[in-house]
Enzyme design. Structure first.
Site, PDB file in Angstrom:
ATOM      1  CD1 TRP A 107      39.865  45.069  38.101  1.00 22.77           C
ATOM      2  CD2 TRP A 107      41.308  43.605  38.997  1.00 22.77           C
ATOM      3  NE1 TRP A 107      39.617  43.830  37.538  1.00 22.77           N
ATOM      4  CE2 TRP A 107      40.489  42.920  38.068  1.00 22.77           C
ATOM      5  CE3 TRP A 107      42.278  42.887  39.684  1.00 22.77           C
ATOM      6  CZ2 TRP A 107      40.614  41.551  37.807  1.00 22.77           C
ATOM      7  CZ3 TRP A 107      42.413  41.520  39.429  1.00 22.77           C
ATOM      8  CH2 TRP A 107      41.592  40.870  38.499  1.00 22.77           C
TER       9      TRP A 107
ATOM     10  CG  ASP B  74      46.271  47.765  37.181  1.00 22.90           C
ATOM     11  OD1 ASP B  74      46.394  47.601  35.955  1.00 22.90           O
ATOM     12  OD2 ASP B  74      45.634  46.980  37.923  1.00 22.90           O
TER      13      ASP B  74
ATOM     14  CE  LYS C 187      41.568  42.152  31.901  1.00 23.21           C
ATOM     15  NZ  LYS C 187      41.686  42.744  33.216  1.00 23.21           N
TER      16      LYS C 187
END
Ligand SMILES: *Cc1c(COP(=O)(O)O)cnc(C)c1O
Length: 361
Positions: free
Chosen positions: A102, A172, A196
């Site tokens: 990511w 993040d 999530k």
């Protein structure tokens, strides 16, 4: 299937109590004769939903008053571009730490809008750790330093918050948001997609220190300006109303379970149970991440015999253990242990793993 345990990385498992409340509100919101999906976003009912969600989130994380909370759309992936577009100001570059899939995606996107200095990377060792902050090549004049708090695809998590950087820390936090307390004051900006750990897809939460607002690039679309959305209470246009409603229910659920301390304790117990099974399998399963940096939330592991991976996923599915395949770009296996995954589900997975290992050893 009697009981199914959902280990998906996202969209992911939600608390049954939250789903039951949502089910009711779908047909009739608080006896109003309207579905929660039908409420106008400018009306008093939705205004109360979003104000309560913000207040509950502020309480959970003890968010200081000089931070704005934004409810946006576009996912964490949109923030990959929106962070440089909103925070660059007069600077010409930003620092990024690369720890896995990511952060690499994030860096690639940021490079379209600014010069990126990769201050540290764990690519050389196969994304198995967080590089020691003492060795980060952070630069003077960077607009901010960006980290990925938990690498969802690689199973690598920061065990601490890097502090004493010279520039605002941007994180993040998509897959570890609300799984443990954190000191918001250590950060300039935190962002997280909701699907999530919080609720359904379609909502992205941004927590930003107010003095960083107003550094946006000229020509940025209004709905993507953190400053303008902060001024408009995230209602510059129609917010994702149902996702905000569900996130609000999830915040109340977390508080009722004992808050972020309880979420952290549970995540430590659940992940320890699973890592113990992996490490105790005599090499049948293995986790490629260094112990200190193993994620409490996304446990990534492999079979010594990679050819058994598909079989494992299939037999697990038949046993009611769902979505255990690793990220498509990383491979192997992954069990995501978000807030709503009970310890019972992890115990069922561990029992299955022991049995699978016995049958295939
Ligand atoms: C899932 C994930 C993303 C992408 O989220 P989208 O909502 O699909 O844009 C970004 N970063 C991390 C750490 C993630 O886990």
């Amino acid at each position: 299937m009697d009981t199914a345990w959902n280990f998906a990385a996202g969209p992911a498992v939600l608390p049954p109590e939250v789903l039951a409340q949502a089910r009711e509100a779908l047909s009739d919101f608080n006896g109003s004769g309207q579905s929660v999906l039908e409420l106008p976003f400018t009306g008093p009912q939705f205004r109360e939903i979003i104000a309560t969600a913000e207040a509950d989130l502020r309480k959970l994380l003890a968010i200081p008053g000089d931070y704005a909370v934004l409810f946006l759309q576009g996912g964490a992936s949109a923030q990959f571009s929106l962070v440089p577009l909103n925070l660059l100001g007069e600077a010409d570059h930003a620092d990024y730490v690369e720890t896995g899939y990511w952060s690499r995606k994030c860096i690639a996107e940021a490079q379209r809008f600014c010069a990126v200095n990769v201050a540290a990377s764990s690519a050389q060792t196969g994304s198995d750790r967080v590089p020691n902050p003492g060795g980060w090549n952070v630069t003077a004049g960077a607009a901010y330093t960006h980290i990925t708090g938990n690498e969802t695809a690689d199973g690598v998590e920061y065990p601490w918050t890097p502090v004493r950087l010279r520039t605002p820390l941007v994180a993040d936090m998509t897959s570890s948001f609300l799984t443990r307390p954190l000191d918001v004051a250590d950060f300039g900006l935190i962002y997280a997609s909701a699907q999530k750990n919080i609720g359904p897809a379609g909502l992205t939460i941004v927590v930003v220190r107010r003095d960083l607002l107003g550094r946006e690039q000229p020509g940025i679309p209004a709905v993507f300006s953190y400053r303008r959305q902060a001024e408009a209470g995230s209602m510059l246009n129609t917010p994702p109303t149902f996702a905000v409603y569900l996130a609000g229910l999830a915040f109340k659920w977390i508080a009722a379970q004992g808050g972020l301390e309880a979420m952290e304790e549970r995540s430590l117990r659940k992940s320890a149970m699973l890592y113990r099974a992996i490490d105790g399998s005599g090499g049948f399963f293995r986790c490629p991440v260094l112990r200190e940096f193993r994620s409490r939330v996304n446990v990534c592991f492999r079979l010594a015999d990679g050819l058994l991976t598909d079989r494992f996923v299939e037999e697990a599915r038949e046993a009611g253990l769902l979505n255990l395949k690793g990220h498509s770009k990383v491979g192997g296996l992954r069990a995501s242990l978000y807030n709503a995954m009970p310890e019972e589900g992890v115990a069922a997975l561990v029992a299955f793993m022991d049995d699978f290992a016995r049958r295939h050893a």
